[in-house]
Design a protein around this motif. Structure first.
Motif, PDB file in Angstrom:
ATOM      1  N   TYR A 275       0.835  -1.202   0.000  1.00 38.01           N
ATOM      2  CA  TYR A 275       0.000   0.000   0.000  1.00 38.01           C
ATOM      3  C   TYR A 275       0.873   1.257   0.000  1.00 38.01           C
ATOM      4  N   GLY A 276       2.004   1.188   0.687  1.00 42.33           N
ATOM      5  CA  GLY A 276       2.933   2.317   0.694  1.00 42.33           C
ATOM      6  C   GLY A 276       3.497   2.610  -0.683  1.00 42.33           C
ATOM      7  N   ALA A 277       3.822   1.550  -1.441  1.00 39.63           N
ATOM      8  CA  ALA A 277       4.341   1.729  -2.798  1.00 39.63           C
ATOM      9  C   ALA A 277       3.288   2.358  -3.703  1.00 39.63           C
ATOM     10  N   LEU A 278       2.026   1.917  -3.533  1.00 40.44           N
ATOM     11  CA  LEU A 278       0.936   2.451  -4.356  1.00 40.44           C
ATOM     12  C   LEU A 278       0.655   3.918  -4.038  1.00 40.44           C
ATOM     13  N   THR A 279       0.457   4.228  -2.742  1.00 32.71           N
ATOM     14  CA  THR A 279       0.043   5.580  -2.353  1.00 32.71           C
ATOM     15  C   THR A 279       1.206   6.545  -2.137  1.00 32.71           C
ATOM     16  N   GLY A 280       2.380   5.999  -1.836  1.00 30.39           N
ATOM     17  CA  GLY A 280       3.533   6.856  -1.565  1.00 30.39           C
ATOM     18  C   GLY A 280       4.361   7.169  -2.792  1.00 30.39           C
ATOM     19  N   TYR A 281       4.384   6.246  -3.757  1.00 32.30           N
ATOM     20  CA  TYR A 281       5.203   6.429  -4.950  1.00 32.30           C
ATOM     21  C   TYR A 281       4.377   6.724  -6.200  1.00 32.30           C
ATOM     22  N   ALA A 282       3.383   5.864  -6.489  1.00 28.57           N
ATOM     23  CA  ALA A 282       2.644   5.974  -7.754  1.00 28.57           C
ATOM     24  C   ALA A 282       1.649   7.148  -7.751  1.00 28.57           C
ATOM     25  N   ILE A 283       0.808   7.217  -6.717  1.00 28.86           N
ATOM     26  CA  ILE A 283      -0.261   8.215  -6.703  1.00 28.86           C
ATOM     27  C   ILE A 283       0.267   9.657  -6.776  1.00 28.86           C
ATOM     28  N   PRO A 284       1.307  10.048  -5.992  1.00 32.29           N
ATOM     29  CA  PRO A 284       1.809  11.429  -6.116  1.00 32.29           C
ATOM     30  C   PRO A 284       2.272  11.768  -7.528  1.00 32.29           C
ATOM     31  N   LEU A 285       2.889  10.812  -8.232  1.00 34.76           N
ATOM     32  CA  LEU A 285       3.324  11.068  -9.606  1.00 34.76           C
ATOM     33  C   LEU A 285       2.132  11.237 -10.539  1.00 34.76           C
ATOM     34  N   LEU A 286       1.102  10.426 -10.332  1.00 35.40           N
ATOM     35  CA  LEU A 286      -0.093  10.517 -11.169  1.00 35.40           C
ATOM     36  C   LEU A 286      -0.836  11.839 -10.949  1.00 35.40           C
ATOM     37  N   PHE A 287      -0.700  12.411  -9.761  1.00 34.25           N
ATOM     38  CA  PHE A 287      -1.382  13.664  -9.450  1.00 34.25           C
ATOM     39  C   PHE A 287      -0.573  14.905  -9.840  1.00 34.25           C
ATOM     40  N   LEU A 288       0.647  14.724 -10.346  1.00 34.72           N
ATOM     41  CA  LEU A 288       1.493  15.875 -10.678  1.00 34.72           C
ATOM     42  C   LEU A 288       0.837  16.875 -11.639  1.00 34.72           C
ATOM     43  N   PRO A 289       0.186  16.418 -12.725  1.00 34.40           N
ATOM     44  CA  PRO A 289      -0.387  17.394 -13.674  1.00 34.40           C
ATOM     45  C   PRO A 289      -1.628  18.106 -13.155  1.00 34.40           C
ATOM     46  N   THR A 290      -2.137  17.726 -11.979  1.00 31.10           N
ATOM     47  CA  THR A 290      -3.424  18.252 -11.547  1.00 31.10           C
ATOM     48  C   THR A 290      -3.395  19.734 -11.175  1.00 31.10           C
ATOM     49  N   PHE A 291      -2.206  20.304 -10.924  1.00 34.13           N
ATOM     50  CA  PHE A 291      -2.194  21.734 -10.618  1.00 34.13           C
ATOM     51  C   PHE A 291      -2.609  22.539 -11.850  1.00 34.13           C
ATOM     52  N   ILE A 292      -2.390  21.976 -13.054  1.00 43.44           N
ATOM     53  CA  ILE A 292      -2.823  22.642 -14.283  1.00 43.44           C
ATOM     54  C   ILE A 292      -4.334  22.509 -14.440  1.00 43.44           C
ATOM     55  N   THR A 293      -4.839  21.275 -14.281  1.00 39.31           N
ATOM     56  CA  THR A 293      -6.270  21.047 -14.451  1.00 39.31           C
ATOM     57  C   THR A 293      -7.076  21.746 -13.347  1.00 39.31           C
ATOM     58  N   HIS A 294      -6.505  21.817 -12.142  1.00 40.58           N
ATOM     59  CA  HIS A 294      -7.174  22.540 -11.060  1.00 40.58           C
ATOM     60  C   HIS A 294      -7.266  24.030 -11.381  1.00 40.58           C
ATOM     61  N   SER A 295      -6.202  24.586 -11.951  1.00 41.29           N
ATOM     62  CA  SER A 295      -6.210  26.003 -12.345  1.00 41.29           C
ATOM     63  C   SER A 295      -7.282  26.263 -13.392  1.00 41.29           C
ATOM     64  N   LEU A 296      -7.395  25.353 -14.364  1.00 39.46           N
ATOM     65  CA  LEU A 296      -8.442  25.472 -15.376  1.00 39.46           C
ATOM     66  C   LEU A 296      -9.830  25.433 -14.738  1.00 39.46           C
ATOM     67  N   ALA A 297      -9.994  24.539 -13.757  1.00 35.97           N
ATOM     68  CA  ALA A 297     -11.292  24.406 -13.091  1.00 35.97           C
ATOM     69  C   ALA A 297     -11.656  25.676 -12.321  1.00 35.97           C
ATOM     70  N   VAL A 298     -10.685  26.253 -11.608  1.00 35.65           N
ATOM     71  CA  VAL A 298     -10.931  27.472 -10.825  1.00 35.65           C
ATOM     72  C   VAL A 298     -11.340  28.625 -11.744  1.00 35.65           C
ATOM     73  N   ALA A 299     -10.636  28.770 -12.872  1.00 35.84           N
ATOM     74  CA  ALA A 299     -10.941  29.855 -13.814  1.00 35.84           C
ATOM     75  C   ALA A 299     -12.247  29.606 -14.558  1.00 35.84           C
ATOM     76  N   LEU A 300     -12.637  28.344 -14.680  1.00 37.22           N
ATOM     77  CA  LEU A 300     -13.826  27.982 -15.460  1.00 37.22           C
ATOM     78  C   LEU A 300     -15.124  28.390 -14.761  1.00 37.22           C
ATOM     79  N   VAL A 301     -15.173  28.264 -13.437  1.00 37.38           N
ATOM     80  CA  VAL A 301     -16.419  28.521 -12.694  1.00 37.38           C
ATOM     81  C   VAL A 301     -16.971  29.931 -12.954  1.00 37.38           C
ATOM     82  N   PRO A 302     -16.197  31.015 -12.736  1.00 37.94           N
ATOM     83  CA  PRO A 302     -16.765  32.347 -12.985  1.00 37.94           C
ATOM     84  C   PRO A 302     -17.052  32.612 -14.459  1.00 37.94           C
ATOM     85  N   ASN A 303     -16.247  32.024 -15.363  1.00 39.19           N
ATOM     86  CA  ASN A 303     -16.474  32.234 -16.791  1.00 39.19           C
ATOM     87  C   ASN A 303     -17.800  31.643 -17.240  1.00 39.19           C
ATOM     88  N   ILE A 304     -18.068  30.405 -16.831  1.00 36.45           N
ATOM     89  CA  ILE A 304     -19.338  29.770 -17.198  1.00 36.45           C
ATOM     90  C   ILE A 304     -20.498  30.466 -16.496  1.00 36.45           C
TER      91      ILE A 304
END
Length: 512
Positions: A275-304
């Motif tokens: 479980y440590g290998a899954l959540t400590g190593y793999a998951i953080p790497l998979l979540f790396l691009p999310t700061f971009i998608t989160h930024s898009l989501a934050v900007a999207l709410v007031p625009n829509i």
């Protein structure tokens, strides 16, 4: 009020997110060096309580404020904006004060009985002042987002991290001689100072940019604000419920995984390592691009929200398509790199390749997660927060059913948990798409789906070809960097060739 268009606002948030992540990484290094493993343990024991207090005191209001302010701004209704702010501040300040008192009363029991280490009492006690600070900051942040001015919160994030790092270095060294519990408390105080400076900066910007006086006739706005309160709560409560479900799911997940692995016959130590290998190593790497998608989501709410207030249906569809397209573009390159270079990346970062198969299995599935962020934001902006909440709940329940079914099977073991996570991510995204289709007939065109598959296929093929051409080996880090640079440059060409980024969007970045 300096207002940015959708792309400019997103770029500002992305840059701030990158800087904040980098500074956060430095912060973790500083904490580790000055406090040691035991001190970090005490610090991290108190952090979940901090996050819970954030959730309780804010109750999902930043997104609700962002939407309602954007709608009122589109109609030029300054009185409505003032009422939103006054009611939101009344709610968050009241909740934060109640939470602070409750926290003070239950800290001794949590520290001694639940966390079984009485030393956690001091860092948890130090958390209390941050509750009202973060509550007020959430309201101001939501206001700026609603006015589509992303600069104040972006600068505030960076300022907060810089101040936090500086005061951690100073305070921890001062208090460390008195004991690790005091050092951990000092680290929490540094967090409070960072949050406070960040809030003062946003309040200063609010004072400069505001067109309204909050204190004038405040009680009258509260007395006549039942409709505004209902409008805010229609988004805030489902958003809070989704976050609470996520918190409960995060709490249950390790319990279910370890119990399922025990049923499958795996020893406790082995299950913990898996479980440590899954959540400590793999998951953080998979979540790396999310700061971009989160930024898009934050900007999207007031625009829509603004587009909906003006009844611009075509613009709503265009913005969602644009956010999905850009989110996919940011996630596709990460997916290819993590799939092709899983072993190398894990070895460079963690000195092990134990999570390699997790990355290869999960990276393609997590492409769905990258586009889930803007879809979730779109639902909230369209007053479909309740539907988004149920989508998340159903996806989580199915994930747990799959997790128990597969992980208890010795043939799957911990990989059953990985498959379950993939299923939860994919189903959540599909549910959001179905909800958007039912309410506004939104679909991702077949041509765009074809382009998405082509982008991933071409990038994967090029990466595989570069590995063969360079005869890449893990111990050749220079080769790895060269391959990445070539791959990224070619990927940019693919993005323009397939029109994931258009010339018009580049022009928008230059427009005032």
């Amino acid at each position: 009020m300096t207002k940015q268009n959708f792309l400019k606002g997103t770029i500002i948030l992305i840059i701030a997110g990158m800087i904040t992540r980098f500074l956060g990484f430095i912060n973790r290094i500083v904490v580790a060096r000055v406090m040691g493993e035991e001190g970090i343990g005490l610090y991290n024991m108190a952090l979940p309580t901090l996050f819970l207090m954030y959730t309780i005191s804010q109750i999902g209001l930043p997104i609700a404020i962002s939407k309602r302010v954007a709608e009122a701004d589109a109609k030029g209704d300054t009185n409505k904006i003032k009422q939103i702010l006054i009611i939101s501040l009344s709610i968050t300040i009241s909740l934060s004060l109640v939470s602070s008192v409750l926290m003070y009363l239950i800290i001794p029991y949590i520290a001694t009985n639940l966390l079984t280490d009485s030393r956690v009492y001091y860092p948890m006690l130090a958390i209390i002042p941050i509750i009202p600070i973060s509550a007020v900051a959430a309201v101001i942040r939501g206001y700026f987002q609603g006015r589509q001015n992303m600069k104040p919160q972006s600068f505030a994030q960076v300022i907060e991290q810089i101040v936090r790092i500086a005061f951690i270095i100073i305070l921890v060294q001062i208090f460390a001689p008195y004991g690790l519990e005091y050092a951990a408390a000092a680290a929490m105080i540094a967090v409070i100072i960072g949050e406070a400076v960040s809030l003062f900066y946003m309040l200063h910007m609010f004072q400069i940019k505001k067109r309204i006086k909050l204190r004038k006739n405040a009680f009258q706005y509260i007395r006549t604000g039942r409709n505004t309160l209902n409008q805010l709560m229609s988004i805030a409560l489902p958003s809070t419920a989704s976050r609470m479900v996520s918190s409960v799911a995060n709490f249950l997940e390790p319990i279910l995984v370890t119990q399922s692995l025990a049923i499958a016959g795996f020893q406790t130590v082995v299950a913990t390592k898996m479980y440590g290998a899954l959540t400590g190593y793999a998951i953080p790497l998979l979540f790396l691009p999310t700061f971009i998608t989160h930024s898009l989501a934050v900007a999207l709410v007031p625009n829509i929200s603004e587009a909906e207030a003006r009844s611009h249906k075509k613009l709503i569809h265009y913005r969602i398509h644009q956010a999905v397209r850009l989110s996919f573009a940011s996630g596709a390159i990460a997916t290819v790199i993590l799939t092709l270079f899983a072993d190398a990346i894990l070895m460079y970062m963690y000195g092990t390749t134990n999570a390699s198969l997790f990355l290869k299995i999960m990276a393609p599935c997590f492409l769905f997660m990258y586009i889930q962020f803007p879809l979730n934001a779109a639902l909230q902006a369209l007053d479909l927060a309740k539907q988004a909440m149920w989508n998340n709940i159903v996806a989580t329940v199915i994930k747990f059913v799959v997790l128990i079914s597969l992980t208890t099977n010795p043939q799957f073991g911990i990989y059953g948990a990985a498959i379950a996570m993939c299923a939860g991510v994919m189903l959540g995204t599909i549910f959001h798409l179905v909800t958007l289709f039912r309410h506004i007939k939104f679909v991702i065109p077949y041509l765009m789906i074809f382009k998405m598959i082509t982008l991933v296929g071409l990038t994967f093929w090029l990466g595989w070809l570069l590995i063969r051409l360079f005869s890449f080996q893990m111990d050749h880090i220079i080769q790895f960097i060269i391959i990445l640079i070539v791959l990224l440059l070619c990927y940019i060409l693919f993005l323009f060739s397939l029109k994931f980024i258009s010339k018009d969007e580049l022009k928008q970045l230059r427009r005032k």
